[in-house]
Design an enzyme around this catalytic site. Structure first.
Site, PDB file in Angstrom:
ATOM      1  N   HIS A 211       7.003   6.306  -7.042  1.00  0.00           N
ATOM      2  CA  HIS A 211       7.914   5.702  -6.498  1.00  0.00           C
ATOM      3  C   HIS A 211       7.891   4.172  -7.446  1.00  0.00           C
ATOM      4  O   HIS A 211       8.855   3.556  -7.635  1.00  0.00           O
ATOM      5  CB  HIS A 211       8.008   5.138  -5.001  1.00  0.00           C
ATOM      6  CG  HIS A 211       8.459   6.176  -4.070  1.00  0.00           C
ATOM      7  ND1 HIS A 211       7.903   7.319  -3.834  1.00  0.00           N
ATOM      8  CD2 HIS A 211       9.736   6.096  -3.073  1.00  0.00           C
ATOM      9  CE1 HIS A 211       8.795   8.069  -3.008  1.00  0.00           C
ATOM     10  NE2 HIS A 211       9.870   7.226  -2.625  1.00  0.00           N
TER      11      HIS A 211
ATOM     12  N   HIS B 128       0.814   4.286   0.156  1.00  0.00           N
ATOM     13  CA  HIS B 128       0.206   3.946  -1.372  1.00  0.00           C
ATOM     14  C   HIS B 128      -0.702   2.710  -1.018  1.00  0.00           C
ATOM     15  O   HIS B 128      -0.373   1.811  -0.113  1.00  0.00           O
ATOM     16  CB  HIS B 128       0.947   3.834  -2.247  1.00  0.00           C
ATOM     17  CG  HIS B 128       1.743   5.076  -2.816  1.00  0.00           C
ATOM     18  ND1 HIS B 128       0.822   5.989  -3.503  1.00  0.00           N
ATOM     19  CD2 HIS B 128       3.122   5.558  -2.813  1.00  0.00           C
ATOM     20  CE1 HIS B 128       1.927   7.096  -3.842  1.00  0.00           C
ATOM     21  NE2 HIS B 128       2.884   6.840  -3.089  1.00  0.00           N
TER      22      HIS B 128
END
Length: 473
Positions: free
Chosen positions: A140, A194
């Site tokens: 992303h 993350h």
């Protein structure tokens, strides 16, 4: 110890016993993983504390739904439209930048085999099956930075070289791009998907991909426009080599599936540009759509233009849908027998978790990607999961399980935690149960490459022949 932060119910990849990774990976890959894993352990505690201070129902929804803007699936919806309406140069650049980010981030993920932040202590919120991939680096973050920089370069050119936009518009677009990139990157931290290390690596990778593209784009365009046969004779082997030499992961991780798709789309889009130059189709694609001429549009022209634009989008997507459906059916019937015949003469390459053609009859129809266009290759349905979610997730996040109605979280603590972790565990189990076949690899290469060819060449030519035009005005 990693198990302190990765309980049995958190089935994300990268959390098998450490001795498995140390014995399976080459020493240099194991050494890289150890350093990243150390950072993930430390940063999981930091992220948990950050979530405790920042979490709210509004922010949960904001970062969950904006995360869809950082996926390659989102861009694959929009990219064909650029080709349908004559913006081939921009579309081609976006494909190269986006697909390169997805491929190289997937490659590094399978190379390092690092887990996502441990849940608990973090609360992990996600759409679909993203939690089934490794964590390092953040795809992303890679996509959002590379795409934001690419669009900024186009905006800056329109502002400084062409004087096509005003000062206010320029700074407004710059602000939008900055908010977009920051929202995606910080959102990966906020949702617990993350670590800081994952996102930092993704940002660097995205910026590097954009930088390399800026340096090479003119040479690439000149090479494609040459019409030389060196283009397809280079692109096809390069695509197959990138697929073949993608690292083997320790866990059964879907990163490889995305890597196949994007590198094949690059092959199709670049080959389409080469063939347009080789066959001399460029001039034919300069037709303007009916109703798109003139500065002052009358009402009839607006209606005609909008009707054609809608028809182009609908028919273009339908063609891709039919291509994917038919190509997958034919290839899954033809390739397994061919593979079995070749296996009598050669040792065919195979992936660790793929079943060779000699061990099965026909590929099940439902296996692999669903029969929808690769340009809109979304998950089967949206699934929002929160591991150890708190009251903010309860109040602000709506969950949709696959093939089920939308559900609202209505219980605090164990109810949400059990339900959400169960969803993640179910999707992990689905991926593990779904067999992967060696014939599917080549099937996907052909299907996605064909999608790129159709989007960038075949469908625009069809619109031009039909008199619908390509360029909007």
């Amino acid at each position: 110890m990693p198990q302190d932060h990765s309980p049995a119910h958190d089935s994300a990849p990268g959390q098998l016993p450490e001795e498995i990774y140390n014995s399976t990976l080459p020493w240099w890959r194991a050494a890289i993983r150890a350093r990243v894993l150390k950072a993930v352990r430390r940063e999981s505690l930091i992220l948990a504390r950050m979530q405790g201070h920042l979490r709210s129902s509004w922010l949960d929804n904001y970062f969950l739904y904006t995360s869809s803007l950082g996926t390659h699936a989102f861009f694959m919806i929009a990219l064909p439209l650029l080709f349908f309406f004559g913006y081939g140069e921009i579309g081609r650049g976006l494909v190269v930048v986006l697909a390169s980010g997805v491929y190289f981030s997937s490659l590094i993920k399978d190379l390092v085999c690092s887990p996502r932040p441990f849940a608990p202590p973090v609360s992990r919120l996600t759409f679909g099956d993203h939690h089934l991939e490794y964590g390092f680096p953040s795809t992303h973050s890679t996509n959002s930075v590379s795409i934001a920089l690419f669009i900024f370069s186009q905006v800056h050119r329109a502002y400084s070289e062409d004087s096509a936009i005003s000062d206010v518009t320029y700074w407004f677009l710059c602000a939008v791009l900055a908010i977009y990139a920051i929202s995606i990157v910080f959102g990966r931290l906020y949702t617990g998907m993350h670590s800081f290390t994952d996102c930092g690596a993704g940002v660097v990778l995205g910026a590097a991909i954009w930088g390399v593209y800026v340096m090479m784009c003119n040479r690439l365009d000149a090479w494609l426009d040459s019409g030389s046969w060196s283009v397809p004779l280079t692109l096809v082997p390069a695509c197959l080599l990138l697929v073949h030499y993608h690292p083997q992961p320790v866990d059964d991780c879907p990163c490889f599936e995305g890597a196949i798709a994007v590198v094949s789309v690059i092959l199709g889009v670049l080959s389409a540009r080469w063939h347009l130059a080789y066959a001399g189709f460029d001039e034919r694609l300069l037709d303007i759509m009916p109703g798109g001429l003139g500065e002052a549009w009358e009402w009839e022209w607006k209606v005609q233009w909008c009707s054609l634009a809608g028809a182009k989008v609908g028919i273009g997507i339908l063609i891709i849908f039919v291509w994917r459906l038919l190509a997958k059916a034919v290839l899954r019937a033809v390739l397994p027998p061919v593979f079995r015949m070749l296996a009598l003469c050669f040792d065919l390459p195979r992936r660790q978790f793929n079943t060779p053609a000699t061990d099965f009859g026909n590929v099940p129809v439902q296996n692999g990607s669903q029969p929808v266009p690769s340009v809109i290759d979304l998950p089967e349905s949206l699934e929002v999961s929160g591991v150890n979610g708190d009251e903010h997730a309860r109040n602000g996040v709506r969950r949709r399980c696959r093939n089920e109605a939308v559900k609202s979280d209505s219980g605090l603590g164990p109810g949400l935690e059990k339900g959400s972790s169960a969803e993640m565990q179910k999707s992990s189990a689905r991926w593990a149960r779904e067999k992967h076949y060696d014939a599917d690899v080549l099937t996907k290469v052909i299907v996605y490459a064909g999608t790129g060819l159709l989007s960038a060449e075949g469908i625009p030519i069809l619109f031009s022949i039909m008199g619908w035009g390509v360029k909007p005005w």
